[in-house]
Motif scaffolding. Structure first.
Motif, PDB file in Angstrom:
ATOM      1  N   LYS A 129       0.828  -1.211   0.000  1.00  0.00           N
ATOM      2  CA  LYS A 129       0.000   0.000   0.000  1.00  0.00           C
ATOM      3  C   LYS A 129       0.860   1.257   0.000  1.00  0.00           C
ATOM      4  CE  LYS A 129      -4.391  -1.524   1.674  1.00  0.00           C
ATOM      5  NZ  LYS A 129      -5.514  -1.298   2.554  1.00  0.00           N
ATOM      6  N   GLY A 130       1.981   1.221   0.703  1.00  0.00           N
ATOM      7  CA  GLY A 130       2.828   2.406   0.805  1.00  0.00           C
ATOM      8  C   GLY A 130       3.900   2.497  -0.255  1.00  0.00           C
ATOM      9  N   ALA A 131       3.762   1.726  -1.330  1.00  0.00           N
ATOM     10  CA  ALA A 131       4.813   1.662  -2.350  1.00  0.00           C
ATOM     11  C   ALA A 131       4.982   2.954  -3.132  1.00  0.00           C
ATOM     12  CB  ALA A 131       4.552   0.501  -3.301  1.00  0.00           C
ATOM     13  N   ASN A 132       4.018   3.866  -3.068  1.00  0.00           N
ATOM     14  CA  ASN A 132       4.171   5.127  -3.795  1.00  0.00           C
ATOM     15  C   ASN A 132       5.120   6.078  -3.073  1.00  0.00           C
ATOM     16  OD1 ASN A 132       2.441   5.600  -1.678  1.00  0.00           O
ATOM     17  ND2 ASN A 132       1.079   6.956  -2.821  1.00  0.00           N
ATOM     18  N   ASP A 133       5.452   5.801  -1.820  1.00  0.00           N
ATOM     19  CA  ASP A 133       6.389   6.607  -1.050  1.00  0.00           C
ATOM     20  C   ASP A 133       7.810   6.104  -1.298  1.00  0.00           C
ATOM     21  OD1 ASP A 133       7.584   8.280   0.824  1.00  0.00           O
ATOM     22  OD2 ASP A 133       7.081   6.983   2.513  1.00  0.00           O
ATOM     23  N   VAL A 134       8.694   6.994  -1.740  1.00  0.00           N
ATOM     24  CA  VAL A 134      10.067   6.611  -2.081  1.00  0.00           C
ATOM     25  C   VAL A 134      10.800   6.056  -0.871  1.00  0.00           C
ATOM     26  CG1 VAL A 134      12.285   7.498  -2.901  1.00  0.00           C
ATOM     27  CG2 VAL A 134      10.165   8.291  -3.955  1.00  0.00           C
ATOM     28  N   LEU A 135      10.614   6.666   0.287  1.00  0.00           N
ATOM     29  CA  LEU A 135      11.288   6.201   1.497  1.00  0.00           C
ATOM     30  C   LEU A 135      10.841   4.784   1.867  1.00  0.00           C
ATOM     31  CD1 LEU A 135      13.284   6.843   3.725  1.00  0.00           C
ATOM     32  CD2 LEU A 135      11.425   7.901   5.016  1.00  0.00           C
ATOM     33  N   ALA A 136       9.552   4.506   1.720  1.00  0.00           N
ATOM     34  CA  ALA A 136       9.040   3.162   2.007  1.00  0.00           C
ATOM     35  C   ALA A 136       9.647   2.154   1.033  1.00  0.00           C
ATOM     36  CB  ALA A 136       7.515   3.143   1.919  1.00  0.00           C
ATOM     37  N   ARG A 137       9.794   2.536  -0.229  1.00  0.00           N
ATOM     38  CA  ARG A 137      10.393   1.646  -1.235  1.00  0.00           C
ATOM     39  C   ARG A 137      11.848   1.329  -0.881  1.00  0.00           C
ATOM     40  NH1 ARG A 137       7.315   1.587  -6.167  1.00  0.00           N
ATOM     41  NH2 ARG A 137       9.147   0.913  -7.340  1.00  0.00           N
ATOM     42  N   ILE A 138      12.563   2.339  -0.439  1.00  0.00           N
ATOM     43  CA  ILE A 138      13.960   2.133  -0.054  1.00  0.00           C
ATOM     44  C   ILE A 138      14.044   1.193   1.143  1.00  0.00           C
ATOM     45  CG2 ILE A 138      15.997   3.289   0.925  1.00  0.00           C
ATOM     46  CD1 ILE A 138      15.228   5.732  -0.837  1.00  0.00           C
ATOM     47  N   LYS A 139      13.155   1.385   2.101  1.00  0.00           N
ATOM     48  CA  LYS A 139      13.130   0.512   3.279  1.00  0.00           C
ATOM     49  C   LYS A 139      12.843  -0.936   2.877  1.00  0.00           C
ATOM     50  CE  LYS A 139      11.577   4.062   6.540  1.00  0.00           C
ATOM     51  NZ  LYS A 139      10.454   4.478   7.409  1.00  0.00           N
ATOM     52  N   ILE A 140      11.906  -1.121   1.953  1.00  0.00           N
ATOM     53  CA  ILE A 140      11.560  -2.474   1.491  1.00  0.00           C
ATOM     54  C   ILE A 140      12.773  -3.125   0.813  1.00  0.00           C
ATOM     55  CG2 ILE A 140      10.168  -3.785  -0.166  1.00  0.00           C
ATOM     56  CD1 ILE A 140       7.893  -1.747   0.362  1.00  0.00           C
ATOM     57  N   VAL A 141      13.410  -2.393  -0.085  1.00  0.00           N
ATOM     58  CA  VAL A 141      14.571  -2.936  -0.805  1.00  0.00           C
ATOM     59  C   VAL A 141      15.683  -3.283   0.176  1.00  0.00           C
ATOM     60  CG1 VAL A 141      16.420  -2.362  -2.436  1.00  0.00           C
ATOM     61  CG2 VAL A 141      14.043  -1.813  -2.994  1.00  0.00           C
ATOM     62  N   ASN A 142      15.978  -2.378   1.107  1.00  0.00           N
ATOM     63  CA  ASN A 142      17.039  -2.643   2.089  1.00  0.00           C
ATOM     64  C   ASN A 142      16.724  -3.873   2.940  1.00  0.00           C
ATOM     65  OD1 ASN A 142      18.629  -0.522   1.232  1.00  0.00           O
ATOM     66  ND2 ASN A 142      17.831   0.905   2.758  1.00  0.00           N
ATOM     67  N   ALA A 143      15.479  -3.984   3.361  1.00  0.00           N
ATOM     68  CA  ALA A 143      15.084  -5.128   4.192  1.00  0.00           C
ATOM     69  C   ALA A 143      15.235  -6.432   3.407  1.00  0.00           C
ATOM     70  CB  ALA A 143      13.647  -4.954   4.676  1.00  0.00           C
ATOM     71  N   LEU A 144      14.777  -6.437   2.161  1.00  0.00           N
ATOM     72  CA  LEU A 144      14.853  -7.659   1.351  1.00  0.00           C
ATOM     73  C   LEU A 144      16.287  -8.033   1.026  1.00  0.00           C
ATOM     74  CD1 LEU A 144      11.814  -7.098  -1.027  1.00  0.00           C
ATOM     75  CD2 LEU A 144      11.992  -8.735   0.855  1.00  0.00           C
ATOM     76  N   CYS A 145      17.120  -7.047   0.711  1.00  0.00           N
ATOM     77  CA  CYS A 145      18.533  -7.335   0.435  1.00  0.00           C
ATOM     78  C   CYS A 145      19.204  -7.947   1.663  1.00  0.00           C
ATOM     79  CB  CYS A 145      19.266  -6.061   0.021  1.00  0.00           C
ATOM     80  SG  CYS A 145      18.832  -5.467  -1.622  1.00  0.00           S
ATOM     81  N   THR A 146      18.880  -7.418   2.826  1.00  0.00           N
ATOM     82  CA  THR A 146      19.479  -7.922   4.061  1.00  0.00           C
ATOM     83  C   THR A 146      18.956  -9.312   4.404  1.00  0.00           C
ATOM     84  OG1 THR A 146      19.686  -5.672   4.898  1.00  0.00           O
ATOM     85  CG2 THR A 146      19.789  -7.454   6.518  1.00  0.00           C
ATOM     86  N   LEU A 147      17.647  -9.485   4.348  1.00  0.00           N
ATOM     87  CA  LEU A 147      17.041 -10.755   4.748  1.00  0.00           C
ATOM     88  C   LEU A 147      17.336 -11.893   3.787  1.00  0.00           C
ATOM     89  CD1 LEU A 147      13.560  -9.423   5.901  1.00  0.00           C
ATOM     90  CD2 LEU A 147      15.309 -10.407   7.379  1.00  0.00           C
ATOM     91  N   LEU A 148      17.304 -11.598   2.499  1.00  0.00           N
ATOM     92  CA  LEU A 148      17.391 -12.662   1.502  1.00  0.00           C
ATOM     93  C   LEU A 148      18.757 -12.765   0.829  1.00  0.00           C
ATOM     94  CD1 LEU A 148      13.905 -12.103  -0.149  1.00  0.00           C
ATOM     95  CD2 LEU A 148      14.511 -13.709   1.672  1.00  0.00           C
ATOM     96  N   LYS A 149      19.623 -11.819   1.119  1.00  0.00           N
ATOM     97  CA  LYS A 149      20.970 -11.801   0.534  1.00  0.00           C
ATOM     98  C   LYS A 149      20.901 -11.812  -0.998  1.00  0.00           C
ATOM     99  CE  LYS A 149      22.864 -14.158   4.511  1.00  0.00           C
ATOM    100  NZ  LYS A 149      21.894 -14.926   5.210  1.00  0.00           N
ATOM    101  N   ILE A 150      20.062 -10.912  -1.533  1.00  0.00           N
ATOM    102  CA  ILE A 150      19.927 -10.780  -2.982  1.00  0.00           C
ATOM    103  C   ILE A 150      20.237  -9.341  -3.374  1.00  0.00           C
ATOM    104  CG2 ILE A 150      18.253 -12.644  -3.237  1.00  0.00           C
ATOM    105  CD1 ILE A 150      16.047 -10.542  -3.409  1.00  0.00           C
ATOM    106  N   ASP A 151      20.502  -9.117  -4.660  1.00  0.00           N
ATOM    107  CA  ASP A 151      20.769  -7.777  -5.162  1.00  0.00           C
ATOM    108  C   ASP A 151      19.476  -6.991  -5.313  1.00  0.00           C
ATOM    109  OD1 ASP A 151      23.490  -8.278  -5.354  1.00  0.00           O
ATOM    110  OD2 ASP A 151      23.294  -9.077  -7.398  1.00  0.00           O
TER     111      ASP A 151
END
Length: 145
Positions: free
Chosen positions: A113-135
């Protein structure tokens, strides 16, 4: 005022006497009380079930995707989200146990739902990169309708 109060008391006494004369009055009273208690029970149960349903909807996905979904939805600004994890094809038959592993993850799609917010998108990407060890280029984020 006293005469009205006394007449009301007298009316109540007469009504109570009439009720006592009714055959099976105690049974009728017990049934009415039981029906009221059951009604209260089901209304309270419905409220608890509703809150449990909302919690279970958050955990609807199972395994790694469900855990990721729960984590992401608790990040400030992200809100409700859906997570899809795709795996690289392997020579072996892929078992469902492998779906809980970060090995072989090809990409992740998040609809939030919050994907239109740039900061939320950055948080999602950072979390996924950390959790899943993917680029980060293996992650796609879309806004939920």
């Amino acid at each position: 005022m006293n005469s009205q109060g006394e007449t009301m008391k007298e009316k109540l006494k007469k009504f109570a006497e009439k009720c006592r004369k009714i055959k099976g009055f105690e049974i009728i009273c017990a049934l009415v009380i039981a029906v009221i208690a059951v009604g209260i029970y089901f209304s309270v149960n419905a409220m608890t079930t509703k809150s449990q349903t909302q919690k279970s909807e958050n955990r609807q996905q199972s395994g790694l995707a469900g855990e990721i979904r729960e984590i992401l939805s608790n990040i400030d600004g992200v809100g409700d989200c859906e997570v899809l994890i795709t795996y690289r094809p392997s020579d072996k038959t892929q078992e469902t146990a492998n779906l809980d592993s970060t090995d072989g993850i090809q990409g992740v799609v998040v609809v939030a739902k919050g994907a239109n917010d740039v900061l939320a998108r950055i948080k999602i990407v950072n979390a996924l990169c950390t959790l899943l060890k993917i680029d980060a280029n293996n992650i796609q984020i879309f806004e939920m309708k």
